[in-house]
Design an enzyme around this catalytic site. Structure first.
Site, PDB file in Angstrom:
ATOM      1  N   HIS A   1       0.792  -1.235   0.000  1.00  0.00           N
ATOM      2  CA  HIS A   1       0.000   0.000   0.000  1.00  0.00           C
ATOM      3  C   HIS A   1       0.820   1.279   0.000  1.00  0.00           C
ATOM      4  O   HIS A   1       0.272   2.372   0.009  1.00  0.00           O
ATOM      5  CB  HIS A   1      -0.947   0.011   1.216  1.00  0.00           C
ATOM      6  CG  HIS A   1      -1.855  -1.166   1.251  1.00  0.00           C
ATOM      7  ND1 HIS A   1      -1.494  -2.350   1.832  1.00  0.00           N
ATOM      8  CD2 HIS A   1      -3.090  -1.351   0.731  1.00  0.00           C
ATOM      9  CE1 HIS A   1      -2.478  -3.218   1.695  1.00  0.00           C
ATOM     10  NE2 HIS A   1      -3.457  -2.646   1.031  1.00  0.00           N
TER      11      HIS A   1
ATOM     12  N   GLY B   1      -4.608  11.266  10.125  1.00  0.00           N
ATOM     13  CA  GLY B   1      -5.593  10.421   9.444  1.00  0.00           C
ATOM     14  C   GLY B   1      -5.845  10.917   8.026  1.00  0.00           C
ATOM     15  O   GLY B   1      -5.907  10.141   7.073  1.00  0.00           O
TER      16      GLY B   1
ATOM     17  N   ARG C   1      -3.807   5.149  -3.547  1.00  0.00           N
ATOM     18  CA  ARG C   1      -5.102   5.391  -2.881  1.00  0.00           C
ATOM     19  C   ARG C   1      -5.237   6.798  -2.305  1.00  0.00           C
ATOM     20  O   ARG C   1      -6.049   7.035  -1.402  1.00  0.00           O
ATOM     21  CB  ARG C   1      -5.358   4.370  -1.759  1.00  0.00           C
ATOM     22  CG  ARG C   1      -5.649   3.001  -2.295  1.00  0.00           C
ATOM     23  CD  ARG C   1      -5.810   1.991  -1.188  1.00  0.00           C
ATOM     24  NE  ARG C   1      -5.956   0.671  -1.771  1.00  0.00           N
ATOM     25  CZ  ARG C   1      -7.102   0.006  -1.843  1.00  0.00           C
ATOM     26  NH1 ARG C   1      -8.206   0.518  -1.345  1.00  0.00           N
ATOM     27  NH2 ARG C   1      -7.142  -1.182  -2.393  1.00  0.00           N
TER      28      ARG C   1
ATOM     29  N   VAL D   1      -1.110  12.161  14.817  1.00  0.00           N
ATOM     30  CA  VAL D   1      -1.587  13.522  15.056  1.00  0.00           C
ATOM     31  C   VAL D   1      -2.982  13.612  14.460  1.00  0.00           C
ATOM     32  O   VAL D   1      -3.150  13.544  13.256  1.00  0.00           O
ATOM     33  CB  VAL D   1      -0.627  14.574  14.439  1.00  0.00           C
ATOM     34  CG1 VAL D   1       0.613  14.740  15.305  1.00  0.00           C
ATOM     35  CG2 VAL D   1      -0.206  14.225  13.016  1.00  0.00           C
TER      36      VAL D   1
ATOM     37  N   GLU E   1     -11.714   8.711  19.601  1.00  0.00           N
ATOM     38  CA  GLU E   1     -11.168   8.749  18.236  1.00  0.00           C
ATOM     39  C   GLU E   1     -11.203   7.312  17.713  1.00  0.00           C
ATOM     40  O   GLU E   1     -11.810   6.445  18.335  1.00  0.00           O
ATOM     41  CB  GLU E   1      -9.790   9.420  18.206  1.00  0.00           C
ATOM     42  CG  GLU E   1      -8.754   8.776  19.087  1.00  0.00           C
ATOM     43  CD  GLU E   1      -8.084   7.588  18.466  1.00  0.00           C
ATOM     44  OE1 GLU E   1      -7.377   7.760  17.473  1.00  0.00           O
ATOM     45  OE2 GLU E   1      -8.223   6.465  18.999  1.00  0.00           O
ATOM     46  N   MET E   2     -10.547   7.039  16.592  1.00  0.00           N
ATOM     47  CA  MET E   2     -10.811   5.752  15.941  1.00  0.00           C
ATOM     48  C   MET E   2      -9.576   4.940  15.530  1.00  0.00           C
ATOM     49  O   MET E   2      -9.715   3.952  14.809  1.00  0.00           O
ATOM     50  CB  MET E   2     -11.708   5.986  14.711  1.00  0.00           C
ATOM     51  CG  MET E   2     -13.033   6.638  15.088  1.00  0.00           C
ATOM     52  SD  MET E   2     -14.154   6.806  13.697  1.00  0.00           S
ATOM     53  CE  MET E   2     -14.564   5.100  13.383  1.00  0.00           C
ATOM     54  N   GLU E   3      -8.384   5.315  15.965  1.00  0.00           N
ATOM     55  CA  GLU E   3      -7.177   4.632  15.459  1.00  0.00           C
ATOM     56  C   GLU E   3      -6.139   4.213  16.498  1.00  0.00           C
ATOM     57  O   GLU E   3      -5.376   3.256  16.262  1.00  0.00           O
ATOM     58  CB  GLU E   3      -6.451   5.537  14.436  1.00  0.00           C
ATOM     59  CG  GLU E   3      -7.191   5.803  13.146  1.00  0.00           C
ATOM     60  CD  GLU E   3      -8.232   6.907  13.261  1.00  0.00           C
ATOM     61  OE1 GLU E   3      -8.172   7.673  14.265  1.00  0.00           O
ATOM     62  OE2 GLU E   3      -9.120   7.004  12.404  1.00  0.00           O
TER      63      GLU E   3
ATOM     64  N   ASP F   1     -14.525  18.424  18.282  1.00  0.00           N
ATOM     65  CA  ASP F   1     -15.948  18.503  18.624  1.00  0.00           C
ATOM     66  C   ASP F   1     -16.115  18.056  20.076  1.00  0.00           C
ATOM     67  O   ASP F   1     -15.209  17.453  20.652  1.00  0.00           O
ATOM     68  CB  ASP F   1     -16.808  17.659  17.674  1.00  0.00           C
ATOM     69  CG  ASP F   1     -16.345  16.225  17.576  1.00  0.00           C
ATOM     70  OD1 ASP F   1     -15.261  15.983  17.009  1.00  0.00           O
ATOM     71  OD2 ASP F   1     -17.050  15.327  18.077  1.00  0.00           O
TER      72      ASP F   1
HETATM   73  N1  HPA Z   1     -16.025  10.340  17.351  1.00  0.00           N
HETATM   74  C1  HPA Z   1     -15.111   9.513  16.854  1.00  0.00           C
HETATM   75  N2  HPA Z   1     -13.971   9.940  16.313  1.00  0.00           N
HETATM   76  C2  HPA Z   1     -13.760  11.268  16.273  1.00  0.00           C
HETATM   77  C3  HPA Z   1     -14.679  12.181  16.777  1.00  0.00           C
HETATM   78  C4  HPA Z   1     -15.878  11.686  17.354  1.00  0.00           C
HETATM   79  O1  HPA Z   1     -16.734  12.466  17.833  1.00  0.00           O
HETATM   80  N3  HPA Z   1     -14.177  13.433  16.568  1.00  0.00           N
HETATM   81  C5  HPA Z   1     -12.978  13.282  15.962  1.00  0.00           C
HETATM   82  N4  HPA Z   1     -12.720  11.971  15.775  1.00  0.00           N
END
Ligand code: HPA
Length: 234
Positions: A4, A20, A43, A88, A179-181, A204
């Site tokens: 990749h 990200g 990609r 980051v 967050e997600m990672e 947020d």
């Molecule tokens: N949720 C999941 N991941 C995120 C968020 C959230 O509110 N804000 C930035 N990354």
């Protein structure tokens, strides 16, 4: 070349920042690195190598979520010899002690992802932790640049849109942000015995429902990048 990442051997530094959003990789390369050269466009996951204060540093877009970051981090470590990796990113603040725009450093991460039990089975809940040296350095750099940082546990979730998750319970147990990672980054760093850290700006807020307007996000993103770069060159 790996599957990749289109770089040749030697084109990626041992020190890698991991946003990200691949366009943020471009922003970092163009505004913070010297002599930055793009090594990957596969990609649209842009990757660049340049120098910061004379030290070679790469910056690789990872995409969103555990599956995507796991691909890039594994190939960076296994195929290109990355040894210090700092994510980051942005996070959703979920604790009353975190304000919008704050910089959050993930000391550890809790997760609803199956990656932990896929490796360790049903009885062991491995705790993915930041590298202590990188984490304490980032806190020190934040202080010396007079950029306030908050440090603690975060949650890495598999679903951005998740109506079922008990955020109130996570907050009660001191989780600062979502967050997600990062659980995957810390897990892979432990597996391959390299150093990793996650630093975020709160884009947020889950309690107040506020969000930083898109055009304003760059400013505190840049503060975070300064902390990450000063930390990674040590
Ligand atoms: N949720 C999941 N991941 C995120 C968020 C959230 O509110 N804000 C930035 N990354």
């Amino acid at each position: 070349m790996s599957l990749h990442i289109g770089a040749q051997a030697g084109e990626i530094a041992k020190r890698v920042l991991l946003p990200g959003d691949p366009l943020r990789a471009k922003h970092i390369a163009e505004n913070f690195l010297e002599d930055a050269k793009c090594y990957n466009e596969i990609r649209g996951a842009f990757g660049y190598t340049g120098t910061y204060k004379g030290v070679p540093v790469s910056v690789q877009g990872t995409g969103m979520g555990i599956p995507s970051i796991s691909i890039y981090v594994t190939e960076l470590i296994r195929e290109y010899g990355a040894r210090k990796l700092i994510r980051v990113g942005t996070c959703g603040a979920m604790h009353e002690n975190i304000n919008l725009r704050d910089i959050v450093i993930a000391q550890g991460t809790t997760t609803d992802s199956s990656i932990i039990r896929n490796i360790f089975g049903p009885t062991i809940n491995f705790a993915p932790l930041a590298d202590y040296e990188l984490m304490s350095k980032a806190m020190e750099v934040g202080q010396s640049l007079k950029i306030p940082t908050k440090v603690g546990n975060i949650v890495t979730v598999d679903r951005f849109y998740d109506d079922d998750i008990d955020n109130e319970k996570l907050r009660r147990y001191g989780i600062l942000a979502v967050e997600m990672e990062t659980a995957a980054l810390y897990l892979l760093a432990a597996k391959y015995r390299v150093q990793s850290l996650g630093i975020f700006t709160a884009s947020d807020h889950l309690l107040t429902k506020e969000a930083v307007p898109a055009e304003e996000r760059q400013t505190n993103f840049n503060d975070m990048i300064k902390i990450a770069l000063e930390t990674i060159i040590q």
